[in-house]
Design an enzyme around this catalytic site. Structure first.
Site, PDB file in Angstrom:
ATOM      1  N   GLY A   8       0.833  -1.209   0.000  1.00 48.75           N
ATOM      2  CA  GLY A   8       0.000   0.000   0.000  1.00 48.75           C
ATOM      3  C   GLY A   8       0.860   1.248   0.000  1.00 48.75           C
ATOM      4  O   GLY A   8       0.886   1.986   0.997  1.00 48.75           O
ATOM      5  N   GLY A  10       0.719   4.291  -0.586  1.00 51.00           N
ATOM      6  CA  GLY A  10      -0.050   5.529  -0.732  1.00 51.00           C
ATOM      7  C   GLY A  10       0.552   6.602   0.154  1.00 51.00           C
ATOM      8  O   GLY A  10       1.762   6.599   0.432  1.00 51.00           O
ATOM      9  N   VAL A  12       0.427   7.231   3.418  1.00 54.62           N
ATOM     10  CA  VAL A  12       1.086   6.743   4.633  1.00 54.62           C
ATOM     11  C   VAL A  12       2.216   5.766   4.287  1.00 54.62           C
ATOM     12  O   VAL A  12       3.329   5.849   4.817  1.00 54.62           O
ATOM     13  CB  VAL A  12       0.052   6.084   5.576  1.00 54.62           C
ATOM     14  CG1 VAL A  12       0.729   5.314   6.692  1.00 54.62           C
ATOM     15  CG2 VAL A  12      -0.874   7.157   6.153  1.00 54.62           C
ATOM     16  N   GLY A  13       1.954   4.838   3.372  1.00 54.34           N
ATOM     17  CA  GLY A  13       2.962   3.834   3.010  1.00 54.34           C
ATOM     18  C   GLY A  13       4.237   4.469   2.487  1.00 54.34           C
ATOM     19  O   GLY A  13       5.352   4.066   2.868  1.00 54.34           O
ATOM     20  N   ASN A  98      -6.402   3.669  10.120  1.00 55.57           N
ATOM     21  CA  ASN A  98      -7.336   4.276  11.061  1.00 55.57           C
ATOM     22  C   ASN A  98      -8.389   3.253  11.462  1.00 55.57           C
ATOM     23  O   ASN A  98      -8.438   2.148  10.908  1.00 55.57           O
ATOM     24  CB  ASN A  98      -7.965   5.515  10.444  1.00 55.57           C
ATOM     25  CG  ASN A  98      -7.077   6.741  10.609  1.00 55.57           C
ATOM     26  OD1 ASN A  98      -6.493   6.954  11.681  1.00 55.57           O
ATOM     27  ND2 ASN A  98      -6.970   7.547   9.567  1.00 55.57           N
ATOM     28  N   ALA A 125      -1.049  13.173   5.635  1.00 59.11           N
ATOM     29  CA  ALA A 125      -0.229  13.065   4.420  1.00 59.11           C
ATOM     30  C   ALA A 125      -1.119  12.931   3.201  1.00 59.11           C
ATOM     31  O   ALA A 125      -2.288  12.562   3.298  1.00 59.11           O
ATOM     32  CB  ALA A 125       0.696  11.838   4.523  1.00 59.11           C
ATOM     33  N   LYS A 176      -7.917   8.503  18.628  1.00 61.84           N
ATOM     34  CA  LYS A 176      -7.732   8.782  17.187  1.00 61.84           C
ATOM     35  C   LYS A 176      -9.054   8.646  16.442  1.00 61.84           C
ATOM     36  O   LYS A 176      -9.345   9.436  15.536  1.00 61.84           O
ATOM     37  CB  LYS A 176      -6.666   7.843  16.595  1.00 61.84           C
ATOM     38  CG  LYS A 176      -6.331   8.127  15.130  1.00 61.84           C
ATOM     39  CD  LYS A 176      -5.585   9.437  14.920  1.00 61.84           C
ATOM     40  CE  LYS A 176      -5.663   9.994  13.511  1.00 61.84           C
ATOM     41  NZ  LYS A 176      -4.971   9.306  12.486  1.00 61.84           N
ATOM     42  N   SER A 246      -8.089  12.320   4.908  1.00 64.72           N
ATOM     43  CA  SER A 246      -8.020  11.286   3.862  1.00 64.72           C
ATOM     44  C   SER A 246      -9.413  10.904   3.344  1.00 64.72           C
ATOM     45  O   SER A 246      -9.551  10.512   2.181  1.00 64.72           O
ATOM     46  CB  SER A 246      -7.246  10.060   4.355  1.00 64.72           C
ATOM     47  OG  SER A 246      -7.844   9.496   5.500  1.00 64.72           O
ATOM     48  N   GLU A 258     -13.503   5.291   3.848  1.00 67.54           N
ATOM     49  CA  GLU A 258     -13.404   4.338   4.975  1.00 67.54           C
ATOM     50  C   GLU A 258     -14.580   4.481   5.938  1.00 67.54           C
ATOM     51  O   GLU A 258     -14.402   4.384   7.151  1.00 67.54           O
ATOM     52  CB  GLU A 258     -12.085   4.557   5.722  1.00 67.54           C
ATOM     53  CG  GLU A 258     -10.875   3.983   5.033  1.00 67.54           C
ATOM     54  CD  GLU A 258      -9.610   4.152   5.850  1.00 67.54           C
ATOM     55  OE1 GLU A 258      -9.340   5.283   6.299  1.00 67.54           O
ATOM     56  OE2 GLU A 258      -8.886   3.166   6.038  1.00 67.54           O
TER      57      GLU A 258
HETATM   58  N1  LIG Z   1      -3.537  10.019   4.547  1.00 67.74           N
HETATM   59  C1  LIG Z   1      -3.529  10.411   5.820  1.00 67.74           C
HETATM   60  O1  LIG Z   1      -3.366  11.597   6.122  1.00 67.74           O
HETATM   61  C2  LIG Z   1      -3.702   9.430   6.918  1.00 67.74           C
HETATM   62  C3  LIG Z   1      -4.182   8.148   6.680  1.00 67.74           C
HETATM   63  N2  LIG Z   1      -4.320   7.285   7.725  1.00 67.74           N
HETATM   64  C4  LIG Z   1      -4.821   5.933   7.512  1.00 67.74           C
HETATM   65  O2  LIG Z   1      -3.781   5.153   6.923  1.00 67.74           O
HETATM   66  C5  LIG Z   1      -4.339   4.146   6.072  1.00 67.74           C
HETATM   67  C6  LIG Z   1      -3.743   4.326   4.669  1.00 67.74           C
HETATM   68  O3  LIG Z   1      -4.193   5.585   4.190  1.00 67.74           O
HETATM   69  P1  LIG Z   1      -3.535   6.355   2.943  1.00 67.74           P
HETATM   70  O4  LIG Z   1      -2.080   6.144   2.901  1.00 67.74           O
HETATM   71  O5  LIG Z   1      -4.053   7.739   3.017  1.00 67.74           O
HETATM   72  O6  LIG Z   1      -4.193   5.589   1.719  1.00 67.74           O
HETATM   73  P2  LIG Z   1      -3.914   5.760   0.165  1.00 67.74           P
HETATM   74  O7  LIG Z   1      -5.222   5.652  -0.527  1.00 67.74           O
HETATM   75  O8  LIG Z   1      -3.082   6.962  -0.093  1.00 67.74           O
HETATM   76  O9  LIG Z   1      -3.031   4.487  -0.174  1.00 67.74           O
HETATM   77  C7  LIG Z   1      -3.553   3.199  -0.219  1.00 67.74           C
HETATM   78  C8  LIG Z   1      -2.578   2.334  -0.971  1.00 67.74           C
HETATM   79  O10 LIG Z   1      -3.096   1.007  -0.983  1.00 67.74           O
HETATM   80  C9  LIG Z   1      -2.942   0.484  -2.278  1.00 67.74           C
HETATM   81  N3  LIG Z   1      -3.946  -0.549  -2.548  1.00 67.74           N
HETATM   82  C10 LIG Z   1      -5.275  -0.407  -2.567  1.00 67.74           C
HETATM   83  N4  LIG Z   1      -5.877  -1.579  -2.868  1.00 67.74           N
HETATM   84  C11 LIG Z   1      -4.873  -2.460  -3.066  1.00 67.74           C
HETATM   85  C12 LIG Z   1      -4.831  -3.830  -3.439  1.00 67.74           C
HETATM   86  N5  LIG Z   1      -5.959  -4.517  -3.678  1.00 67.74           N
HETATM   87  N6  LIG Z   1      -3.631  -4.420  -3.577  1.00 67.74           N
HETATM   88  C13 LIG Z   1      -2.500  -3.714  -3.360  1.00 67.74           C
HETATM   89  N7  LIG Z   1      -2.461  -2.428  -3.001  1.00 67.74           N
HETATM   90  C14 LIG Z   1      -3.638  -1.805  -2.868  1.00 67.74           C
HETATM   91  C15 LIG Z   1      -3.151   1.679  -3.178  1.00 67.74           C
HETATM   92  O11 LIG Z   1      -2.658   1.324  -4.442  1.00 67.74           O
HETATM   93  P3  LIG Z   1      -2.668   2.236  -5.733  1.00 67.74           P
HETATM   94  O12 LIG Z   1      -1.416   3.000  -5.559  1.00 67.74           O
HETATM   95  O13 LIG Z   1      -2.599   1.281  -6.864  1.00 67.74           O
HETATM   96  O14 LIG Z   1      -3.909   3.046  -5.660  1.00 67.74           O
HETATM   97  C16 LIG Z   1      -2.354   2.734  -2.430  1.00 67.74           C
HETATM   98  O15 LIG Z   1      -0.998   2.653  -2.740  1.00 67.74           O
HETATM   99  C17 LIG Z   1      -5.865   4.370   6.113  1.00 67.74           C
HETATM  100  O16 LIG Z   1      -6.431   3.529   7.070  1.00 67.74           O
HETATM  101  C18 LIG Z   1      -5.996   5.835   6.546  1.00 67.74           C
HETATM  102  O17 LIG Z   1      -7.218   6.106   7.212  1.00 67.74           O
HETATM  103  C19 LIG Z   1      -3.964   7.601   8.995  1.00 67.74           C
HETATM  104  C20 LIG Z   1      -3.477   8.844   9.265  1.00 67.74           C
HETATM  105  C21 LIG Z   1      -3.320   9.864   8.266  1.00 67.74           C
HETATM  106  C1  LIG Z   2      -7.045  13.506  10.361  1.00 70.66           C
HETATM  107  C2  LIG Z   2      -5.809  12.810   9.886  1.00 70.66           C
HETATM  108  C3  LIG Z   2      -5.085  13.596   8.827  1.00 70.66           C
HETATM  109  C4  LIG Z   2      -4.886  12.803  11.099  1.00 70.66           C
HETATM  110  O1  LIG Z   2      -3.691  12.146  10.963  1.00 70.66           O
HETATM  111  C5  LIG Z   2      -6.179  11.423   9.442  1.00 70.66           C
HETATM  112  O2  LIG Z   2      -6.076  10.503  10.187  1.00 70.66           O
HETATM  113  C6  LIG Z   2      -6.752  11.166   8.108  1.00 70.66           C
HETATM  114  O3  LIG Z   2      -6.817  12.075   7.271  1.00 70.66           O
HETATM  115  O4  LIG Z   2      -7.139  10.022   7.852  1.00 70.66           O
END
Ligand SMILES: NC(=O)C1=CN([C@@H]2O[C@H](COP(=O)(O)OP(=O)(O)OC[C@H]3O[C@@H](n4cnc5c(N)ncnc54)[C@H](OP(=O)(O)O)[C@@H]3O)[C@@H](O)[C@H]2O)C=CC1
Ligand SMILES: CC(C)(CO)C(=O)C(=O)O
Length: 296
Positions: A8, A10, A12-13, A98, A125, A176, A246, A258
């Site tokens: 993943g 994305g 966070v990853g 989350n 992020a 959270k 997000s 989500e």
């Molecule tokens: N963004 C934020 O600010 C924050 C997010 N979070 C939590 O962190 C977690 C991740 O969020 P976030 O990074 O924003 O998510 P993103 O949507 O940015 O990234 C998700 C990643 O998962 C990949 N993916 C999705 N489906 C599959 C699959 N079937 N096989 C392989 N890879 C897959 C996507 O691939 P592809 O690149 O191909 O789309 C993408 O790279 C969530 O639970 C979110 O709530 C927590 C704090 C902050």
């Molecule tokens: C609110 C925030 C940015 C806090 O880290 C978050 O968790 C999200 O966007 O999913």
């Protein structure tokens, strides 16, 4: 040095992957789409050069020391082929998501006995293109204070991420959710940034979702102080007007949100405890009915 696969890549990853590269580990991004270069920076700063290894087929992977599962909560089942390829008998799986159901979600898709490390992620992020992410202001991770949690946190020593074990993981996890449940739902439903909290009636809806989250969290064993609701409301009201989250980003891009992990969970667990959650009951069908594939 540890071998680490990020499933993943994305927002966070990519951010945690960059931190782990900085900390000197061997990091492989398991990606559906190849990318190069890796560009991860704090907002307003230049991305340093980092060498990234990206693998686009599960067959090309072998079990590492750690898998970091960073897909969205509703994408876990879809990522099973990657987990099958990477989770060996000695692999530990950290779940960076989350919600409060990390273990329930992941246990069915990994071999029995796999060591799971749920992680509370505080890294606001966004990803603007494959391999390109920006994090804003904070980069914190929390785990339970267990040997696995400590080992996970130790991976980030020397990087821009602060990872700490906490003696009360359940409470931190629900705190959270108290941020995510109102913030995500309100921005996803209105299609507006944080300035929407100043529009008539919105703060009352947020306060009601928060109150339900606190009541259910307490029933689940979280120690949530009485002043949490007003303290969180004050943070919402003081947020930069154009700030997002997000759920907003997913909705804006027409992606599934989500809502189940962040809102339906309150109604679901509320029912189990006999706690009424009328506002969550109302907003969950609205969130679930939002059109996927159509940018908002
Ligand atoms: N963004 C934020 O600010 C924050 C997010 N979070 C939590 O962190 C977690 C991740 O969020 P976030 O990074 O924003 O998510 P993103 O949507 O940015 O990234 C998700 C990643 O998962 C990949 N993916 C999705 N489906 C599959 C699959 N079937 N096989 C392989 N890879 C897959 C996507 O691939 P592809 O690149 O191909 O789309 C993408 O790279 C969530 O639970 C979110 O709530 C927590 C704090 C902050
Ligand atoms: C609110 C925030 C940015 C806090 O880290 C978050 O968790 C999200 O966007 O999913």
């Amino acid at each position: 040095m540890a071998n680490i696969v990020i499933i993943g890549p994305g927002a966070v990853g990519l951010s945690v992957g960059a931190a782990l590269i900085d900390a000197g580990h061997q990091v492989v991004f398991a990606a559906r789409q190849a990318f190069a270069p890796l560009k991860v920076a704090k907002a307003g700063e230049m991305a340093p050069r980092r060498r990234a290894t990206v693998v686009t087929a599960p067959e090309a992977l072998t079990p590492p020391d750690w898998v970091l599962l960073c897909v969205k909560a509703h994408q876990v089942e879809g990522a099973k082929a990657w987990l099958d390829a990477t989770v060996g008998p000695h692999t530990r799986v950290a779940i960076l998501q989350n919600g409060v159901e990390h273990r329930e979600r992941v246990t069915p898709v990994v071999p029995v006995g796999t060591v799971l490390v749920p992680v509370v992620v505080d890294i606001p992020a966004g990803r603007s293109a494959p391999g390109v992410a920006e994090w804003r202001g904070r980069a914190g991770l929390l785990t339970a204070d267990t040997p696995e949690g400590q080992a996970f946190c130790g991976l980030f020593t020397g990087s821009f991420v602060t990872a700490c074990p906490t003696p009360d993981y359940v409470s931190e996890n629900w705190k959270k959710l108290c941020v995510n449940a109102p913030g995500g739902a309100i921005l996803a439903l209105t299609g507006q940034t944080m300035q929407v909290f100043h529009q008539p009636g919105i703060a009352e809806i947020a306060r009601a979702i928060l109150s339900e989250c606190v009541a259910v969290g307490r029933a689940e064993g979280a120690d949530l102080p009485d002043d949490l609701i007003e303290a969180q409301m004050a943070r919402f009201m003081a947020a930069a007007p154009d700030d997002t989250n997000s759920m907003y980003d997913d909705r804006a891009a027409g992606r599934e949100t989500e809502w189940d992990a962040r809102n339906a969970v309150i109604a679901r667990k509320g029912r189990a405890h006999g706690i009424p959650t009328p506002v969550s009951d109302l907003i969950v069908p609205l969130l679930a009915a939002q059109k996927v594939g159509v940018p908002a």
